[in-house]
Enzyme design. Structure first.
Site, mmCIF file in Angstrom:
data_model
loop_
_atom_site.group_PDB
_atom_site.id
_atom_site.type_symbol
_atom_site.label_atom_id
_atom_site.label_comp_id
_atom_site.label_asym_id
_atom_site.label_seq_id
_atom_site.Cartn_x
_atom_site.Cartn_y
_atom_site.Cartn_z
ATOM 1 N N SER A 131 76.120 180.639 7.403
ATOM 2 C CA SER A 131 77.560 180.350 7.445
ATOM 3 C C SER A 131 77.819 179.174 6.512
ATOM 4 O O SER A 131 76.898 178.385 6.234
ATOM 5 C CB SER A 131 77.966 179.961 8.871
ATOM 6 N N TYR A 144 78.308 174.068 16.548
ATOM 7 C CA TYR A 144 78.089 175.269 15.717
ATOM 8 C C TYR A 144 77.495 174.882 14.365
ATOM 9 O O TYR A 144 76.532 175.506 13.900
ATOM 10 C CB TYR A 144 79.410 176.026 15.542
HETATM 11 P P1 NAP Z 1 80.843 189.004 16.547
HETATM 12 O O1 NAP Z 1 81.811 190.055 16.120
HETATM 13 O O2 NAP Z 1 81.120 188.229 17.776
HETATM 14 O O3 NAP Z 1 79.378 189.660 16.629
HETATM 15 C C1 NAP Z 1 78.274 188.906 17.083
HETATM 16 C C2 NAP Z 1 77.101 189.841 17.330
HETATM 17 O O4 NAP Z 1 75.979 189.035 17.735
HETATM 18 C C3 NAP Z 1 77.373 190.835 18.412
HETATM 19 O O5 NAP Z 1 76.841 192.095 18.056
HETATM 20 C C4 NAP Z 1 76.605 190.278 19.604
HETATM 21 O O6 NAP Z 1 76.123 191.351 20.423
HETATM 22 C C5 NAP Z 1 75.433 189.609 18.902
HETATM 23 N N1 NAP Z 1 74.793 188.610 19.752
HETATM 24 C C6 NAP Z 1 75.303 187.472 20.264
HETATM 25 N N2 NAP Z 1 74.411 186.866 21.062
HETATM 26 C C7 NAP Z 1 73.301 187.660 21.062
HETATM 27 C C8 NAP Z 1 72.050 187.593 21.722
HETATM 28 N N3 NAP Z 1 71.749 186.586 22.571
HETATM 29 N N4 NAP Z 1 71.145 188.561 21.493
HETATM 30 C C9 NAP Z 1 71.427 189.595 20.663
HETATM 31 N N5 NAP Z 1 72.600 189.727 20.027
HETATM 32 C C10 NAP Z 1 73.531 188.769 20.229
HETATM 33 O O7 NAP Z 1 80.678 187.900 15.393
HETATM 34 P P2 NAP Z 1 80.335 188.032 13.829
HETATM 35 O O8 NAP Z 1 81.391 187.280 13.100
HETATM 36 O O9 NAP Z 1 80.054 189.418 13.445
HETATM 37 O O10 NAP Z 1 79.011 187.145 13.778
HETATM 38 C C11 NAP Z 1 77.799 187.623 13.218
HETATM 39 C C12 NAP Z 1 77.080 186.473 12.539
HETATM 40 O O11 NAP Z 1 77.888 185.983 11.465
HETATM 41 C C13 NAP Z 1 76.810 185.267 13.446
HETATM 42 O O12 NAP Z 1 75.524 184.757 13.170
HETATM 43 C C14 NAP Z 1 77.877 184.267 13.020
HETATM 44 O O13 NAP Z 1 77.469 182.942 13.267
HETATM 45 C C15 NAP Z 1 77.969 184.573 11.547
HETATM 46 N N6 NAP Z 1 79.202 184.143 10.876
HETATM 47 C C16 NAP Z 1 80.420 184.577 11.289
HETATM 48 C C17 NAP Z 1 81.565 184.119 10.629
HETATM 49 C C18 NAP Z 1 82.953 184.537 11.037
HETATM 50 O O14 NAP Z 1 83.925 183.886 10.608
HETATM 51 N N7 NAP Z 1 83.137 185.584 11.816
HETATM 52 C C19 NAP Z 1 81.445 183.257 9.551
HETATM 53 C C20 NAP Z 1 80.182 182.839 9.150
HETATM 54 C C21 NAP Z 1 79.071 183.307 9.812
HETATM 55 P P3 NAP Z 1 76.044 191.341 22.033
HETATM 56 O O15 NAP Z 1 77.112 190.424 22.536
HETATM 57 O O16 NAP Z 1 76.236 192.785 22.368
HETATM 58 O O17 NAP Z 1 74.662 190.851 22.307
#
Ligand code: NAP
Length: 244
Positions: A131, A144
């Protein structure tokens, strides 16, 4: 020729789901993991992937996942979350623990389990979804950003430790992406989550998935160390252009 196998963690939603879809469309054999197995299974059936339950906070779950996944050439370490936006003076230890457990220890556990398989494949690639929070900070974001700084340290260390092995290491670091991320951060408060993207055009999960697919598609001798990808409307974590 046999298809390359790609493992994607956190593929029940958002960036992980979009990446799994994009990799399946690009011809990879895909294995997906997450805790919400019903959602995961439905996605897997749609794209012809294999769904396996995974909680990256739980060592035994990661071991079971890795054993069931088998050989792999690509690992997309994407599972992650944020919790809360309180200043340090009022922050909750539980939030920090959950973020550290998931974003740092979880990524380490999955990487540790798959590194031997990536090496064994003869052409492995480990992609950590970091990120911009991995190298910037913002008020209320210390828990975070500390975790994503930690993940970045892990990625950079792996790049050194795997030097000489047939494994590429990449970090893809997005800015604002509209997924369920903010809903999770604000404990299901949809209005507060929507406000994060108000008046600006965020990235989609598919935009980030395209970066992952592009990184993987470079020739084997080309290592893209990192990609920083943000919406045009966002210059830094705190400089966001919003239309009135
Ligand atoms: P999201 O839509 O909330 O998806 C998060 C995913 O992570 C879900 O599939 C969730 O699945 C899984 N997850 C969470 N805790 C977990 C655990 N303990 N074990 C296995 N799976 C787990 O969010 P996203 O934006 O796609 O985030 C994905 C990645 O991108 C993260 O690492 C986040 O930090 C990063 N990111 C996001 C953004 C943003 O603005 N959205 C920006 C920069 C980086 P379950 O709940 O089904 O386990």
């Amino acid at each position: 020729m046999s298809r390359r196998t790609a493992v994607v963690t956190g593929a029940s939603a958002g960036i992980g789901e979009a990446t799994a879809r994009a990799l399946a469309a690009a011809g990879y054999e895909v294995v997906v993991g997450a805790r919400r197995t019903e959602r995961l299974q439905a996605i897997a059936e749609e794209i012809g992937a294999r769904a396996l339950e995974l909680d990256v906070r739980d060592e035994a779950s990661v071991e079971r996942f890795a054993t069931a996944a088998g050989a792999a050439e690509v690992l997309v370490n994407n599972a992650g979350l944020s919790r809360g936006l309180d200043p340090v003076a009022r922050t909750l230890s539980e939030h920090w623990i959950e973020m550290y457990e998931t974003n740092v220890l979880g990524a380490m556990r999955v990487a540790r389990a798959f590194i031997p398989r990536l090496v064994e494949s003869g052409n492995g690639h480990l992609v950590n979804v970091g990120s911009t929070a991995g190298f910037e900070v913002y008020p209320g974001g210390a828990g975070y950003t500390a975790s994503k700084h930690g993940l970045r340290a892990l990625t950079r260390t792996l790049r050194l430790e795997l030097l000489g092995e047939p494994v590429r290491v990449t970090e893809v670091s997005p800015g604002l992406v509209e997924t369920e991320f903010s809903q999770v951060r604000f404990d299901g408060d949809a209005e507060r989550a929507r406000a994060v993207y108000a008046g600006m055009r965020p990235l989609t999960a598919a935009d980030v998935a395209e970066c992952v697919v592009w990184v993987l598609a470079r020739p084997a001798h080309v290592n893209i160390d990192e990609i920083v990808v943000r919406p045009r409307d966002q210059a830094t974590s705190t400089a966001v252009y919003r239309r009135p």
